[in-house]
Design a protein around this motif. Structure first.
Motif, mmCIF file in Angstrom:
data_model
loop_
_atom_site.group_PDB
_atom_site.id
_atom_site.type_symbol
_atom_site.label_atom_id
_atom_site.label_comp_id
_atom_site.label_asym_id
_atom_site.label_seq_id
_atom_site.Cartn_x
_atom_site.Cartn_y
_atom_site.Cartn_z
ATOM 1 N N SER A 1 -42.047 5.581 -15.614
ATOM 2 C CA SER A 1 -42.910 6.638 -14.481
ATOM 3 C C SER A 1 -43.317 5.143 -13.695
ATOM 4 O O SER A 1 -42.488 4.695 -13.390
ATOM 5 C CB SER A 1 -44.349 6.364 -15.595
ATOM 6 O OG SER A 1 -44.307 6.618 -17.016
ATOM 7 N N LYS B 1 -45.070 10.696 -14.340
ATOM 8 C CA LYS B 1 -45.030 10.209 -15.969
ATOM 9 C C LYS B 1 -43.504 10.105 -16.782
ATOM 10 O O LYS B 1 -43.274 11.419 -16.891
ATOM 11 C CB LYS B 1 -46.258 11.258 -16.808
ATOM 12 C CG LYS B 1 -46.702 10.189 -17.897
ATOM 13 C CD LYS B 1 -48.517 10.543 -18.287
ATOM 14 C CE LYS B 1 -47.417 9.546 -19.416
ATOM 15 N NZ LYS B 1 -49.614 10.354 -20.066
ATOM 16 N N GLU B 2 -43.420 9.331 -17.329
ATOM 17 C CA GLU B 2 -42.025 8.973 -18.134
ATOM 18 C C GLU B 2 -41.900 10.338 -19.254
ATOM 19 O O GLU B 2 -43.126 10.811 -19.757
ATOM 20 C CB GLU B 2 -41.839 8.044 -18.951
ATOM 21 C CG GLU B 2 -40.953 7.882 -19.649
ATOM 22 C CD GLU B 2 -40.757 6.269 -20.490
ATOM 23 O OE1 GLU B 2 -40.187 6.058 -21.569
ATOM 24 O OE2 GLU B 2 -41.299 5.865 -20.426
ATOM 25 N N GLU C 1 -42.080 14.142 -18.428
ATOM 26 C CA GLU C 1 -42.817 15.069 -17.486
ATOM 27 C C GLU C 1 -41.668 15.782 -17.163
ATOM 28 O O GLU C 1 -40.615 14.831 -16.631
ATOM 29 C CB GLU C 1 -43.859 14.649 -17.199
ATOM 30 C CG GLU C 1 -45.382 14.102 -17.951
ATOM 31 C CD GLU C 1 -46.648 14.510 -16.715
ATOM 32 O OE1 GLU C 1 -46.232 14.505 -15.426
ATOM 33 O OE2 GLU C 1 -47.285 14.439 -17.699
ATOM 34 N N HIS C 2 -41.850 16.663 -16.900
ATOM 35 C CA HIS C 2 -40.865 17.644 -15.800
ATOM 36 C C HIS C 2 -41.018 17.397 -14.425
ATOM 37 O O HIS C 2 -41.896 17.447 -14.117
ATOM 38 C CB HIS C 2 -40.464 18.776 -16.794
ATOM 39 C CG HIS C 2 -39.827 19.717 -15.255
ATOM 40 N ND1 HIS C 2 -38.140 19.474 -15.571
ATOM 41 C CD2 HIS C 2 -40.145 20.335 -14.330
ATOM 42 C CE1 HIS C 2 -38.074 20.593 -15.150
ATOM 43 N NE2 HIS C 2 -38.830 21.127 -14.021
ATOM 44 N N SER C 3 -40.011 17.651 -14.154
ATOM 45 C CA SER C 3 -40.723 16.817 -12.360
ATOM 46 C C SER C 3 -39.226 17.270 -11.560
ATOM 47 O O SER C 3 -38.499 16.954 -12.404
ATOM 48 C CB SER C 3 -41.188 15.498 -11.310
ATOM 49 O OG SER C 3 -41.240 15.949 -10.497
ATOM 50 N N ASP D 1 -36.537 15.502 -17.822
ATOM 51 C CA ASP D 1 -37.561 15.062 -18.049
ATOM 52 C C ASP D 1 -37.804 13.540 -17.158
ATOM 53 O O ASP D 1 -36.561 12.825 -16.881
ATOM 54 C CB ASP D 1 -38.522 14.570 -19.250
ATOM 55 C CG ASP D 1 -38.595 15.919 -20.281
ATOM 56 O OD1 ASP D 1 -38.397 17.216 -19.320
ATOM 57 O OD2 ASP D 1 -38.969 16.527 -21.568
ATOM 58 N N ARG D 2 -39.008 13.123 -16.905
ATOM 59 C CA ARG D 2 -39.007 12.136 -15.900
ATOM 60 C C ARG D 2 -38.157 11.196 -16.857
ATOM 61 O O ARG D 2 -38.742 10.123 -17.835
ATOM 62 C CB ARG D 2 -40.284 11.351 -15.409
ATOM 63 C CG ARG D 2 -40.426 12.178 -14.524
ATOM 64 C CD ARG D 2 -39.185 12.286 -13.093
ATOM 65 N NE ARG D 2 -39.788 13.404 -12.463
ATOM 66 C CZ ARG D 2 -38.758 13.575 -10.542
ATOM 67 N NH1 ARG D 2 -38.460 12.718 -10.946
ATOM 68 N NH2 ARG D 2 -39.538 14.231 -10.069
#
Length: 146
Positions: free
Chosen positions: A93, A40-41, A43-45, A89-90
């Motif tokens: 998405s 999800k745009e 969010e951290h990943s 963050d992303r």
């Protein structure tokens, strides 16, 4: 994970059999049903995803809540590579369009692979640079049509 799944992935084509084996040992398989948000745009990943089967849509959501499709990716393609090198963050998405299987490498595993197999850095950077060039061309096309 079996190395045969990675032989059809263009990102890994320049790697030796030993390097592909090292990637396969670190990679986790993730099965995701159709119509499921993978990332999800905002969010951290910190993971790279390789599409082993299925299809995904990469998209942004604009200020009005409308989706803007950036790309559709299928077998052998990948996403999430930027997160391997920064802690941001992303930027978009990703949703599955079909039931999909992914090979997932987290940042820590990729850094370990690079330390033990320096060719991995060149391969990932070449793929990332190509993706940035494609995005720049897409922006240029959008700007010309605006």
């Amino acid at each position: 994970m079996e190395t045969k799944l990675l032989h059809g992935v263009p990102l890994f084509e320049p790697l030796s059999e030993q390097e592909i084996q090292a990637v396969a040992e670190k990679m986790q398989i993730r099965q995701v049903p159709e119509d499921t948000i993978v990332l999800k745009e905002g969010e951290h990943s910190d993971s790279l995803y390789v599409v082993l089967s299925g299809k995904v849509k990469v998209f942004l959501t604009d200020e009005q809540g409308e989706e803007v499709t950036l790309n559709v990716l299928g077998e052998g393609e990948y996403f999430g590579e930027v997160s391997l090198f920064d802690s941001g963050d992303r930027s978009a998405s990703v949703i599955t369009l079909d039931s999909s299987n992914f090979g997932v490498l987290n940042r820590e595993d990729v850094l370990s692979l690079i330390a033990n197999h320096p060719e991995m850095l060149r391969v990932i950077m070449t793929g990332t640079t190509s993706r940035i060039r494609d995005l720049s061309n897409n922006v240029r096309s959008l700007a010309a049509n605006w």
